[in-house]
Scaffold this motif. Sequence first.
Motif, PDB file in Angstrom:
ATOM      1  N   ARG A  51     -54.636  87.058 -14.290  1.00 25.43           N
ATOM      2  CA  ARG A  51     -55.012  88.462 -14.054  1.00 25.43           C
ATOM      3  C   ARG A  51     -54.812  88.831 -12.582  1.00 25.43           C
ATOM      4  NH1 ARG A  51     -60.775  91.589 -15.450  1.00 25.43           N
ATOM      5  NH2 ARG A  51     -60.507  93.201 -13.860  1.00 25.43           N
ATOM      6  N   TYR A  52     -55.246  87.962 -11.680  1.00 23.85           N
ATOM      7  CA  TYR A  52     -55.104  88.183 -10.233  1.00 23.85           C
ATOM      8  C   TYR A  52     -53.632  88.393  -9.862  1.00 23.85           C
ATOM      9  CZ  TYR A  52     -55.194  86.821  -5.222  1.00 23.85           C
ATOM     10  OH  TYR A  52     -55.049  86.752  -3.852  1.00 23.85           O
ATOM     11  N   LEU A  53     -52.769  87.495 -10.353  1.00 27.10           N
ATOM     12  CA  LEU A  53     -51.348  87.578  -9.998  1.00 27.10           C
ATOM     13  C   LEU A  53     -50.714  88.844 -10.563  1.00 27.10           C
ATOM     14  CD1 LEU A  53     -50.401  83.817 -10.503  1.00 27.10           C
ATOM     15  CD2 LEU A  53     -50.626  85.026  -8.307  1.00 27.10           C
ATOM     16  N   VAL A  54     -51.110  89.189 -11.786  1.00 30.51           N
ATOM     17  CA  VAL A  54     -50.567  90.398 -12.407  1.00 30.51           C
ATOM     18  C   VAL A  54     -50.996  91.630 -11.594  1.00 30.51           C
ATOM     19  CG1 VAL A  54     -50.740  91.891 -14.455  1.00 30.51           C
ATOM     20  CG2 VAL A  54     -50.412  89.426 -14.738  1.00 30.51           C
ATOM     21  N   GLU A  55     -52.283  91.661 -11.204  1.00 30.49           N
ATOM     22  CA  GLU A  55     -52.800  92.823 -10.471  1.00 30.49           C
ATOM     23  C   GLU A  55     -52.310  92.889  -9.037  1.00 30.49           C
ATOM     24  OE1 GLU A  55     -57.080  93.145 -12.844  1.00 30.49           O
ATOM     25  OE2 GLU A  55     -57.059  92.619 -10.715  1.00 30.49           O
ATOM     26  N   LYS A  56     -52.278  91.716  -8.382  1.00 32.70           N
ATOM     27  CA  LYS A  56     -52.032  91.739  -6.931  1.00 32.70           C
ATOM     28  C   LYS A  56     -50.579  91.501  -6.552  1.00 32.70           C
ATOM     29  CE  LYS A  56     -56.577  91.360  -5.871  1.00 32.70           C
ATOM     30  NZ  LYS A  56     -57.403  92.018  -4.881  1.00 32.70           N
ATOM     31  N   ARG A  57     -49.820  90.851  -7.422  1.00 30.18           N
ATOM     32  CA  ARG A  57     -48.453  90.521  -7.027  1.00 30.18           C
ATOM     33  C   ARG A  57     -47.424  91.301  -7.851  1.00 30.18           C
ATOM     34  NH1 ARG A  57     -51.315  88.588  -3.842  1.00 30.18           N
ATOM     35  NH2 ARG A  57     -51.289  86.511  -2.873  1.00 30.18           N
ATOM     36  N   GLY A  58     -47.765  91.539  -9.105  1.00 28.51           N
ATOM     37  CA  GLY A  58     -46.853  92.308  -9.952  1.00 28.51           C
ATOM     38  C   GLY A  58     -45.496  91.662 -10.168  1.00 28.51           C
ATOM     39  N   VAL A  69     -45.067  86.318 -14.289  1.00 27.93           N
ATOM     40  CA  VAL A  69     -46.009  85.200 -14.373  1.00 27.93           C
ATOM     41  C   VAL A  69     -45.844  84.507 -15.725  1.00 27.93           C
ATOM     42  CG1 VAL A  69     -48.449  84.501 -14.333  1.00 27.93           C
ATOM     43  CG2 VAL A  69     -47.706  86.473 -12.987  1.00 27.93           C
ATOM     44  N   LEU A  70     -45.751  83.185 -15.674  1.00 29.13           N
ATOM     45  CA  LEU A  70     -45.752  82.412 -16.916  1.00 29.13           C
ATOM     46  C   LEU A  70     -47.067  81.637 -16.991  1.00 29.13           C
ATOM     47  CD1 LEU A  70     -44.257  81.311 -19.457  1.00 29.13           C
ATOM     48  CD2 LEU A  70     -43.516  79.393 -18.031  1.00 29.13           C
ATOM     49  N   ALA A  71     -47.841  81.899 -18.035  1.00 27.38           N
ATOM     50  CA  ALA A  71     -49.066  81.126 -18.255  1.00 27.38           C
ATOM     51  C   ALA A  71     -48.719  80.013 -19.237  1.00 27.38           C
ATOM     52  CB  ALA A  71     -50.139  82.026 -18.835  1.00 27.38           C
ATOM     53  N   VAL A  72     -49.068  78.782 -18.897  1.00 27.23           N
ATOM     54  CA  VAL A  72     -48.771  77.661 -19.788  1.00 27.23           C
ATOM     55  C   VAL A  72     -50.070  77.032 -20.258  1.00 27.23           C
ATOM     56  CG1 VAL A  72     -47.613  75.426 -20.040  1.00 27.23           C
ATOM     57  CG2 VAL A  72     -46.611  77.180 -18.560  1.00 27.23           C
ATOM     58  N   ASP A  73     -50.262  77.023 -21.559  1.00 23.90           N
ATOM     59  CA  ASP A  73     -51.430  76.367 -22.107  1.00 23.90           C
ATOM     60  C   ASP A  73     -51.042  74.944 -22.473  1.00 23.90           C
ATOM     61  OD1 ASP A  73     -53.635  75.467 -23.378  1.00 23.90           O
ATOM     62  OD2 ASP A  73     -53.938  77.255 -24.585  1.00 23.90           O
ATOM     63  N   ALA A  74     -51.386  74.012 -21.605  1.00 25.83           N
ATOM     64  CA  ALA A  74     -50.996  72.617 -21.821  1.00 25.83           C
ATOM     65  C   ALA A  74     -52.143  71.812 -22.431  1.00 25.83           C
ATOM     66  CB  ALA A  74     -50.543  72.003 -20.509  1.00 25.83           C
ATOM     67  N   LYS A 109     -48.754  91.854 -21.659  1.00 23.15           N
ATOM     68  CA  LYS A 109     -48.671  92.878 -20.607  1.00 23.15           C
ATOM     69  C   LYS A 109     -48.694  92.224 -19.223  1.00 23.15           C
ATOM     70  CE  LYS A 109     -50.482  97.301 -22.154  1.00 23.15           C
ATOM     71  NZ  LYS A 109     -51.741  97.665 -22.736  1.00 23.15           N
ATOM     72  N   GLY A 110     -47.567  92.189 -18.561  1.00 24.60           N
ATOM     73  CA  GLY A 110     -47.502  91.679 -17.193  1.00 24.60           C
ATOM     74  C   GLY A 110     -47.276  90.195 -17.074  1.00 24.60           C
ATOM     75  N   PHE A 111     -47.310  89.462 -18.176  1.00 22.62           N
ATOM     76  CA  PHE A 111     -47.086  88.018 -18.105  1.00 22.62           C
ATOM     77  C   PHE A 111     -46.563  87.497 -19.439  1.00 22.62           C
ATOM     78  CE2 PHE A 111     -51.329  88.632 -19.702  1.00 22.62           C
ATOM     79  CZ  PHE A 111     -51.472  87.682 -20.689  1.00 22.62           C
ATOM     80  N   ASP A 112     -46.040  86.272 -19.410  1.00 22.61           N
ATOM     81  CA  ASP A 112     -45.630  85.597 -20.644  1.00 22.61           C
ATOM     82  C   ASP A 112     -46.521  84.377 -20.836  1.00 22.61           C
ATOM     83  OD1 ASP A 112     -43.641  87.417 -20.966  1.00 22.61           O
ATOM     84  OD2 ASP A 112     -41.985  86.046 -20.538  1.00 22.61           O
ATOM     85  N   LEU A 113     -46.634  83.948 -22.069  1.00 18.28           N
ATOM     86  CA  LEU A 113     -47.479  82.784 -22.353  1.00 18.28           C
ATOM     87  C   LEU A 113     -46.707  81.770 -23.180  1.00 18.28           C
ATOM     88  CD1 LEU A 113     -50.286  81.338 -22.576  1.00 18.28           C
ATOM     89  CD2 LEU A 113     -50.694  82.727 -24.607  1.00 18.28           C
ATOM     90  N   LEU A 114     -46.816  80.515 -22.772  1.00 16.58           N
ATOM     91  CA  LEU A 114     -46.212  79.430 -23.529  1.00 16.58           C
ATOM     92  C   LEU A 114     -47.323  78.463 -23.924  1.00 16.58           C
ATOM     93  CD1 LEU A 114     -43.466  78.205 -24.387  1.00 16.58           C
ATOM     94  CD2 LEU A 114     -43.476  76.959 -22.243  1.00 16.58           C
ATOM     95  N   VAL A 115     -47.475  78.235 -25.216  1.00 17.88           N
ATOM     96  CA  VAL A 115     -48.541  77.357 -25.690  1.00 17.88           C
ATOM     97  C   VAL A 115     -47.924  76.040 -26.146  1.00 17.88           C
ATOM     98  CG1 VAL A 115     -50.426  77.081 -27.345  1.00 17.88           C
ATOM     99  CG2 VAL A 115     -49.936  79.334 -26.400  1.00 17.88           C
TER     100      VAL A 115
END
Length: 257
Positions: free
Chosen positions: A24-31, A34-39, A96-102
């Motif tokens: 959330r921080y990176l999406v809001e502050k950096r725009g 972002v890739l979120a990885v659920d490892a 919205k603003g990021f991708d997620l890889l599980v």
Amino acid sequence: MSYTIAFSGKGGTGKTTLAGLTVRYLVEKRGKAVLAVDADSNACLNEALGVECHATIGSFREESLDTIRSGKDRPGGMSAEQLFDYKVQESIIEAKGFDLLVMGRPEGPGCYCAANNIIRKYTDKLSDDYSYAVLDNEAGMEHLSRRTTHKVDLLLMVSDPTKKGILASKRINSLADELKLDIGRRALVVNRVSSIDFDDVKKLISDIEVPIDNVYNLPDDRDIFRLDLVGNSVFALPPDSKALTAFYNVLDDLSIP
Ligand SMILES: Nc1ncnc2c1ncn2[C@@H]1O[C@H](COP(=O)(O)OP(=O)(O)O)[C@@H](O)[C@H]1O
Ligand SMILES: [Mg+2]
């Protein structure tokens, strides 16, 4: 190459929550991308981020895994690399603003670490497409010894205000040294600290002698507790909530590029 932030620490200390808040921080502050990885094989970063999970790398069929693992092309078929690209594109969940890889668990009797082996082999390749990668790891140190997180710019070790939690972080910290992992910076985040216990926590850390320069505290926050209670994502957290404000200050302090 993306700037990689990884979370590690004892179970139930807040890794997933803080990984979600980092996204959330990176999406809001950096725009930037972002890739979120659920490892974590007990996947739940998607819930913290409020995203439905339709596919995981672990759900690749064994056949594809074998091809990818071996790195050898399947006769007459796609090359191992093409197949991996295709499978990853299929598994990436756009939000919205990021991708997620599980990562998830593989189907069938295959080794549970197959998914991790794959990500290890290809994270660098994948991370070219993103400015940031945020890795939520499972509790324990397996991911370190398996080196799923081989190039990390910032390792955030999360603990609760307990001796067990701090000791777990100390072990992770030493293991990272022993394995000579490529880690840019490290910080210890003690989560759910009440103002009354603050001095005890400081004493605990100095007694246990965790050799880390950056040590931070985050308050126990009912708003965060309520998120899980009602099943809301970190994006639903009020911007003025105690823990969010404190954690954003930590991330500011760590001056992530
Ligand atoms: N600062 C906090 N204040 C209150 N509750 C918290 C805080 N951080 C985490 N929690 C709660 O603690 C529980 C465990 O958090 P979680 O992020 O799932 O930990 P982990 O991923 O390390 O297992 C969740 O119910 C979460 O809502
Ligand atoms: Mg978790």
